[in-house]
Motif scaffolding. Structure first.
Motif, PDB file in Angstrom:
ATOM      1  N   PHE A 270       3.072  -6.370   5.422  1.00 53.73           N
ATOM      2  CA  PHE A 270       2.680  -5.098   4.811  1.00 53.73           C
ATOM      3  C   PHE A 270       3.260  -4.953   3.400  1.00 53.73           C
ATOM      4  O   PHE A 270       2.596  -4.444   2.496  1.00 53.73           O
ATOM      5  CB  PHE A 270       3.138  -3.932   5.693  1.00 53.73           C
ATOM      6  CG  PHE A 270       2.365  -3.806   6.975  1.00 53.73           C
ATOM      7  CD1 PHE A 270       0.998  -4.026   7.006  1.00 53.73           C
ATOM      8  CD2 PHE A 270       3.003  -3.471   8.163  1.00 53.73           C
ATOM      9  CE1 PHE A 270       0.275  -3.909   8.186  1.00 53.73           C
ATOM     10  CE2 PHE A 270       2.295  -3.351   9.347  1.00 53.73           C
ATOM     11  CZ  PHE A 270       0.919  -3.579   9.354  1.00 53.73           C
ATOM     12  N   GLU A 271       4.501  -5.404   3.211  1.00 55.92           N
ATOM     13  CA  GLU A 271       5.101  -5.310   1.887  1.00 55.92           C
ATOM     14  C   GLU A 271       4.395  -6.226   0.893  1.00 55.92           C
ATOM     15  O   GLU A 271       4.287  -5.902  -0.299  1.00 55.92           O
ATOM     16  CB  GLU A 271       6.584  -5.656   1.972  1.00 55.92           C
ATOM     17  CG  GLU A 271       7.411  -4.588   2.701  1.00 55.92           C
ATOM     18  CD  GLU A 271       8.864  -4.995   2.877  1.00 55.92           C
ATOM     19  OE1 GLU A 271       9.219  -6.094   2.380  1.00 55.92           O
ATOM     20  OE2 GLU A 271       9.630  -4.238   3.507  1.00 55.92           O
TER      21      GLU A 271
ATOM     22  N   MET B  24       2.753  -2.384  -0.102  1.00 58.89           N
ATOM     23  CA  MET B  24       3.301  -1.168   0.483  1.00 58.89           C
ATOM     24  C   MET B  24       4.799  -1.087   0.231  1.00 58.89           C
ATOM     25  O   MET B  24       5.473  -2.114   0.098  1.00 58.89           O
ATOM     26  CB  MET B  24       3.040  -1.128   1.993  1.00 58.89           C
ATOM     27  CG  MET B  24       1.575  -1.128   2.365  1.00 58.89           C
ATOM     28  SD  MET B  24       1.355  -1.040   4.163  1.00 58.89           S
ATOM     29  CE  MET B  24      -0.423  -1.236   4.279  1.00 58.89           C
ATOM     30  N   SER B  25       5.297   0.105   0.198  1.00 55.16           N
ATOM     31  CA  SER B  25       6.731   0.306   0.064  1.00 55.16           C
ATOM     32  C   SER B  25       7.415  -0.026   1.381  1.00 55.16           C
ATOM     33  O   SER B  25       6.792   0.013   2.445  1.00 55.16           O
ATOM     34  CB  SER B  25       7.025   1.747  -0.321  1.00 55.16           C
ATOM     35  OG  SER B  25       6.618   2.632   0.722  1.00 55.16           O
TER      36      SER B  25
ATOM     37  N   ALA C  34       9.392   1.705   3.129  1.00 54.26           N
ATOM     38  CA  ALA C  34       9.329   2.854   4.032  1.00 54.26           C
ATOM     39  C   ALA C  34       7.968   2.934   4.720  1.00 54.26           C
ATOM     40  O   ALA C  34       7.875   3.186   5.927  1.00 54.26           O
ATOM     41  CB  ALA C  34       9.609   4.142   3.268  1.00 54.26           C
ATOM     42  N   ARG C  35       6.899   2.730   3.931  1.00 47.42           N
ATOM     43  CA  ARG C  35       5.554   2.786   4.499  1.00 47.42           C
ATOM     44  C   ARG C  35       5.322   1.615   5.457  1.00 47.42           C
ATOM     45  O   ARG C  35       4.703   1.783   6.514  1.00 47.42           O
ATOM     46  CB  ARG C  35       4.521   2.746   3.370  1.00 47.42           C
ATOM     47  CG  ARG C  35       3.065   2.714   3.850  1.00 47.42           C
ATOM     48  CD  ARG C  35       2.745   3.905   4.718  1.00 47.42           C
ATOM     49  NE  ARG C  35       1.351   3.886   5.144  1.00 47.42           N
ATOM     50  CZ  ARG C  35       0.860   4.634   6.127  1.00 47.42           C
ATOM     51  NH1 ARG C  35       1.653   5.464   6.796  1.00 47.42           N
ATOM     52  NH2 ARG C  35      -0.416   4.558   6.433  1.00 47.42           N
ATOM     53  N   ALA C  36       5.831   0.431   5.093  1.00 51.71           N
ATOM     54  CA  ALA C  36       5.684  -0.725   5.971  1.00 51.71           C
ATOM     55  C   ALA C  36       6.407  -0.501   7.292  1.00 51.71           C
ATOM     56  O   ALA C  36       5.887  -0.812   8.366  1.00 51.71           O
ATOM     57  CB  ALA C  36       6.238  -1.974   5.279  1.00 51.71           C
ATOM     58  N   ARG C  37       7.587   0.087   7.237  1.00 51.86           N
ATOM     59  CA  ARG C  37       8.336   0.368   8.467  1.00 51.86           C
ATOM     60  C   ARG C  37       7.595   1.390   9.333  1.00 51.86           C
ATOM     61  O   ARG C  37       7.571   1.283  10.557  1.00 51.86           O
ATOM     62  CB  ARG C  37       9.729   0.881   8.094  1.00 51.86           C
ATOM     63  CG  ARG C  37      10.674   1.098   9.258  1.00 51.86           C
ATOM     64  CD  ARG C  37      12.048   1.476   8.747  1.00 51.86           C
ATOM     65  NE  ARG C  37      12.669   0.364   8.042  1.00 51.86           N
ATOM     66  CZ  ARG C  37      13.408  -0.561   8.640  1.00 51.86           C
ATOM     67  NH1 ARG C  37      13.621  -0.504   9.948  1.00 51.86           N
ATOM     68  NH2 ARG C  37      13.959  -1.537   7.942  1.00 51.86           N
ATOM     69  N   GLU C  38       6.974   2.363   8.679  1.00 46.72           N
ATOM     70  CA  GLU C  38       6.221   3.373   9.421  1.00 46.72           C
ATOM     71  C   GLU C  38       5.028   2.755  10.135  1.00 46.72           C
ATOM     72  O   GLU C  38       4.743   3.084  11.295  1.00 46.72           O
ATOM     73  CB  GLU C  38       5.756   4.461   8.454  1.00 46.72           C
ATOM     74  CG  GLU C  38       4.973   5.593   9.119  1.00 46.72           C
ATOM     75  CD  GLU C  38       4.490   6.619   8.116  1.00 46.72           C
ATOM     76  OE1 GLU C  38       3.686   7.488   8.515  1.00 46.72           O
ATOM     77  OE2 GLU C  38       4.907   6.557   6.932  1.00 46.72           O
ATOM     78  N   LEU C  39       4.317   1.842   9.449  1.00 47.79           N
ATOM     79  CA  LEU C  39       3.165   1.195  10.070  1.00 47.79           C
ATOM     80  C   LEU C  39       3.588   0.293  11.225  1.00 47.79           C
ATOM     81  O   LEU C  39       2.905   0.234  12.254  1.00 47.79           O
ATOM     82  CB  LEU C  39       2.399   0.373   9.030  1.00 47.79           C
ATOM     83  CG  LEU C  39       1.475   1.152   8.097  1.00 47.79           C
ATOM     84  CD1 LEU C  39       0.799   0.210   7.108  1.00 47.79           C
ATOM     85  CD2 LEU C  39       0.428   1.928   8.885  1.00 47.79           C
TER      86      LEU C  39
ATOM     87  N   ASN D  74      -7.024  -3.070  13.536  1.00 46.08           N
ATOM     88  CA  ASN D  74      -6.666  -1.669  13.291  1.00 46.08           C
ATOM     89  C   ASN D  74      -7.271  -0.745  14.346  1.00 46.08           C
ATOM     90  O   ASN D  74      -7.767   0.345  14.045  1.00 46.08           O
ATOM     91  CB  ASN D  74      -7.095  -1.226  11.883  1.00 46.08           C
ATOM     92  CG  ASN D  74      -6.410   0.067  11.462  1.00 46.08           C
ATOM     93  OD1 ASN D  74      -5.322   0.393  11.946  1.00 46.08           O
ATOM     94  ND2 ASN D  74      -7.040   0.820  10.573  1.00 46.08           N
TER      95      ASN D  74
END
Length: 334
Positions: free
Chosen positions: A44-45, A49-50, A52-57, A93
Motif C-alpha cells: 500500500f505504501e 499511501m501514507s 497511517a492510511r496503509a495501516r488502516e487498510l 476489494n
C-alpha cells in the motif's frame, strides 16, 4: 455400540482441529517472519499511501488491528472468523466470504459428480472382479484399476485437454459456462454447464481405480462368509447373491473412504481448475497465491479445512448407523 461419550470426544476433536486451523492462519498473518501484515503495508505504501492510511487498510482487509496486543488481536480474529468475517480481498476489494461463496458451488458441482461416478464405477467393477476372482474379467479389470490408480489426475487432465479439446475439438478447453447464453434454469444453460464440466469430471475418475480395488478386497472377504454358503445351498441365483449379499455388505466399509476422498479432491481442485481454467474455488485460491492476497488465501485455507473436518466427523458419527456391525470406538480420523 457407539456411546454418547465417544461421540462427544469425536466432536471435541473436530472443534479442536477447527480452532487449530484458525490459530495457524492467525500466526501466518501476524507472527511469522515476513508476515502478511508487513507485506500488505509495504504494498500500500508503494502505491503512494501514507503509513497511517496503509495501516488502516491492513486492519480493514485482515480484520486485525496491528497496534493491538497479540492476545487481544487473536481473540478478535477468532471471533470474527467464527462469525464469518474473513476479511477483505486485497486484489478483488470484496469480502472474502462473498468470493468464496460465489466460487464454491462450481467446485462442489465438479467434485460431487466426480465422486459419485468414480465410486459407482469402482463399486460395480470391484464386485465383478471379486465374484469372478482369477478369471479373465478379474485380470482385465484389475489391470485397468491398477493403471487408473497409478495415473495422477493432472496427467489425465492434460491428456484429455490435448486430445479431446485441442486436437479433436469435442469439448471446450476452459471456462465453466457457455458464452452468449443467459444464466438461468433453462436447458441451454444447463447443457452448457455440463459440457464445460465434462473434462474436469473425467480427469478425477482416476479415483475409480482405487475404489474398485478396495471394493474387490472387501468383496473377497465377504465371499468367504458362512452365510453365503447357506445362500448357495438355498439355491439362490448368482445375481441375487452378488447384489443382495456380496455387494451390499462389501460396500459398507467404502462409506468412510467416500467421505475422506472429499478432502483429497478439494486439495486437487487447485491444480485441476488451473489446467482447465475452470473458475471455482481452486482457481480462485491459485490466483490468490500468485497475487499474495493473504486474506483470500487464509479464508480458503480455513474453509477447505472445515469442510474436510465436517466430512470426517459425519463419517465417524454415522458409520455405526450405516454398518451396525462396526462399533467405531477404535477408529481415529483426525
Amino acid at each position: 455400540m457407539v456411546t454418547i461419550g465417544w461421540r462427544l470426544r469425536r466432536l471435541a476433536q473436530a472443534l479442536f482441529t477447527v480452532w487449530a486451523v484458525i490459530t495457524l492462519s492467525f500466526a501466518m498473518i501476524r507472527l511469522m517472519p515476513g508476515n502478511a501484515m508487513g507485506a500488505m503495508m509495504v504494498r500500500f505504501e508503494q502505491q503512494g499511501m501514507s503509513p497511517a492510511r496503509a495501516r488502516e487498510l491492513v486492519e480493514l482487509r485482515l480484520s486485525l488491528d496491528p497496534d493491538k496486543p497479540i492476545h487481544t488481536a487473536y481473540v478478535e480474529y477468532v471471533l470474527n472468523t467464527l462469525q464469518g468475517d474473513l476479511g477483505t480481498s486485497v486484489f478483488h476489494n470484496e469480502p472474502v466470504v462473498d468470493l468464496l461463496a460465489a466460487a464454491l458451488p462450481w467446485t462442489l458441482f465438479v467434485l460431487s459428480w466426480s465422486i459419485f461416478i468414480s465410486f459407482f464405477i469402482g463399486i460395480a467393477a470391484g464386485a465383478l472382479m471379486a465374484y469372478w476372482e482369477g478369471g479373465k474379467l478379474d485380470v482385465g479389470l484389475t489391470s485397468w484399476a491398477v493403471l487408473m490408480g497409478s495415473i495422477p489426475f493432472y496427467v489425465l487432465a492434460i491428456l484429455l485437454l490435448i486430445f479431446a479439446s485441442y486436437r479433436w475439438g469435442i469439448f471446450p478447453s476452459g471456462g465453466r459456462q457457455p458464452t452468449g447464453v443467459e444464466a438461468g434454469f433453462n436447458i441451454t444453460y444447463i447443457r452448457g454447464i455440463l459440457y464445460h464440466a465434462t473434462l474436469p469430471v473425467l480427469s478425477m475418475l482416476v479415483a475409480s481405480g482405487v475404489a474398485s480395488l478396495g471394493m474387490r478386497g472387501n468383496s473377497i472377504r465377504v465371499l468367504g462368509s458362512d452365510y453365503l454358503r447357506v445362500a448357495r445351498l438355498r439355491g439362490l441365483s448368482d445375481y441375487t447373491i452378488s447384489t443382495q449379499y456380496v455387494a451390499r455388505n462389501a460396500v459398507l466399509p467404502m462409506y468412510t473412504t467416500l467421505l475422506i476422498s472429499i478432502g483429497e479432491m478439494f486439495g486437487g481442485s487447485i491444480v485441476l481448475e488451473y489446467v482447465f481454467n475452470y473458475r471455482g474455488l481452486g482457481l480462485l485460491l491459485y490466483e490468490a497465491f500468485n497475487q499474495r492476497d493473504y486474506p483470500l488465501m487464509m479464508g480458503g485455507f480455513v474453509l477447505i479445512t472445515i469442510a474436510v473436518v465436517i466430512a470426517l466427523l459425519i463419517a465417524d458419527m454415522t458409520y455405526s448407523w450405516v454398518d451396525p456391525r462396526a462399533g467405531g470406538q477404535n477408529s481415529d480420523s483426525y
